[in-house]
Design an enzyme around this catalytic site. Structure first.
Site, PDB file in Angstrom:
ATOM      1  N   TYR A 103       0.841  -1.155  -0.128  1.00 24.11           N
ATOM      2  CA  TYR A 103      -0.163   0.052  -0.007  1.00 24.11           C
ATOM      3  C   TYR A 103       0.961   1.227  -0.080  1.00 24.11           C
ATOM      4  O   TYR A 103       1.794   1.503   0.885  1.00 24.11           O
ATOM      5  CB  TYR A 103      -0.784  -0.086   1.195  1.00 24.11           C
ATOM      6  CG  TYR A 103      -2.223  -0.837   1.189  1.00 24.11           C
ATOM      7  CD1 TYR A 103      -2.308  -1.627  -0.049  1.00 24.11           C
ATOM      8  CD2 TYR A 103      -2.830  -1.031   2.197  1.00 24.11           C
ATOM      9  CE1 TYR A 103      -3.517  -2.589  -0.206  1.00 24.11           C
ATOM     10  CE2 TYR A 103      -4.114  -1.895   2.061  1.00 24.11           C
ATOM     11  CZ  TYR A 103      -4.412  -2.664   0.949  1.00 24.11           C
ATOM     12  OH  TYR A 103      -5.584  -3.327   0.522  1.00 24.11           O
ATOM     13  N   GLY A 104       0.673   2.080  -0.952  1.00 21.38           N
ATOM     14  CA  GLY A 104       1.447   3.177  -1.245  1.00 21.38           C
ATOM     15  C   GLY A 104       2.023   3.377  -2.396  1.00 21.38           C
ATOM     16  O   GLY A 104       2.503   2.254  -2.923  1.00 21.38           O
TER      17      GLY A 104
END
Length: 403
Positions: A103-104
């Site tokens: 995530y990111g």
């Protein structure tokens, strides 16, 4: 004597007035959002439910948007707003936070895990008695009028529970790579142990030889004492049963399986996924319970996500066939005096799942929290089921979803 009696009457009147004001302030400070994200001024705590061998909050929080520039226009300047959302759901009793080591976006890879670690430390610092001054210790009227006590004085939220997912990247082909991934996530979180270590997706569709190694690897994560239980994501019923059998052989507790579960996916995968979870004894976590925002009622063909956002074209394709469902959702929301989002989340809870809607600001957090403390009637659930089964075009499945 009459003068003393009059003085005491004034004191009592003043204390009652202060208590009333304190009650109002307290309810405003910890409001659980009703319709519109704040219409109901009452404190409702999120409940608990079983997930394999552990207890988790019956409503979780997803962190996919924390660090995602492409779909959610994330910018680090938003971190303070995100913390306000985090604090609100934590104080309401949410303990389960779903995240992932992927995530990111690009240089922000792992951002969601970093924020989760930072936010929890900040919250604990704010609530710690050692950080308050002598004047903020428990005042005498807090015992007489509990509504005036601060959250620090009255209660602490349940311990944070991080459920992170490890991506089976092509280079993660050994058992040790899963253990290394878990240690890297714990380092970003600045914690010693995960509540749940999850496989983000199955490689059965494109690289089946990798599957055995990552299954053994996630079991090794448990044996190393790095998590309390394991889970999977984007596993269909058949693959879930195989994974459950493997974990049983290793004597590793399987707690959860998460799939894209909402009114827009119910007819294709929802029912079968829930039945499979029941069969193997794990809890279904429903991610994207609002179908990327489509079920909120905020979008129509004249009001779509910004140009360049992948959701724009997706919603163009889905909205025409989803309109009867959205009309039903709006009608039920009006009947129960809730928002469409709250009804959609509550429906997922009524189905025995643990929804994990995301929240990037206080308003969204309060809106999500407005889904707890009440339940749709059986008739309303049935009506939504029928509408979901008649959707013209279902939400597309995750590309990694297996059978």
């Amino acid at each position: 004597m009459a003068l003393a009696s009059s003085w005491w009457q004034r004191v009592i009147t003043w204390l009652v007035w202060v208590a009333a004001v304190g009650s109002i302030i307290s309810s405003e400070a910890l409001v659980i959002g009703g319709k519109g994200g704040g219409g109901v001024k009452k404190q409702v705590k999120v409940g608990r439910t079983k997930a394999g061998p552990i207890d988790v909050s019956s409503l979780g929080c997803g962190t996919w948007s924390w660090g995602n520039k492409l779909l959610w226009d994330y910018d680090p300047s938003q971190d303070e707003e995100i913390y306000e959302a985090y604090r609100a759901v934590r104080m309401a009793g949410v303990s389960l936070f779903d995240t992932a080591d992927s995530y990111g976006t690009l240089d922000l890879n792992g951002r969601a895990e970093i924020l989760l670690g930072q936010f929890e430390k900040r919250l604990q610092t704010e609530l710690s008695p050692s950080t308050t001054t002598a004047t903020t210790s428990m005042p005498v009227w807090s015992f007489l009028f509990p509504s005036m006590a601060t959250p620090t004085q009255m209660s602490m939220p349940p311990p944070q529970q991080v459920a992170t997912k490890f991506a089976p990247y092509p280079w993660r082909i050994t058992r040790g790579s899963m253990v290394a991934a878990a240690r890297a996530s714990l380092k970003r979180l600045d914690q010693d142990k995960l509540t749940l270590a999850q496989l983000h997706w199955s490689t059965a569709n494109y690289q089946p030889f990798q599957e055995g190694a990552i299954w053994q690897g996630i079991a090794d994560v448990y044996d190393e004492g790095l998590c309390e239980a394991v889970g999977v994501s984007n596993y269909g019923p058949k693959q879930l049963v195989k994974f459950a059998d493997c974990m049983a052989e290793r004597q590793v507790p399987l707690a959860t399986a998460q799939v894209q579960y909402s009114l827009m996916t119910y007819k294709d995968t929802g029912l079968a996924s829930k039945e499979a979870c029941d069969d193997v004894g794990c809890t279904l976590i429903s991610y994207s319970p609002l179908c990327l925002g489509l079920l909120t009622g905020k979008y129509n063909l004249d009001n779509l996500p910004r140009s360049g956002n992948p959701r724009r074209q997706l919603f163009k394709e889905l909205l025409p066939g989803a309109q009867p469902l959205l009309n039903t959702l709006a009608a039920i929301a009006k009947d129960v005096d809730k928002t469409q989002s709250q009804v959609a989340i509550n429906w997922a809870m009524c189905k025995g799942t643990v929804p994990i809607p995301g929240a990037r600001n206080l308003k969204q957090a309060q809106e999500n929290l407005g889904a707890v403390g009440w339940s749709l009637s059986n008739g309303a659930v049935d009506e939504l089921d029928r509408a979901a089964n008649n959707v013209g075009k279902s939400m597309i499945q995750n590309i990694f979803q297996t059978q």
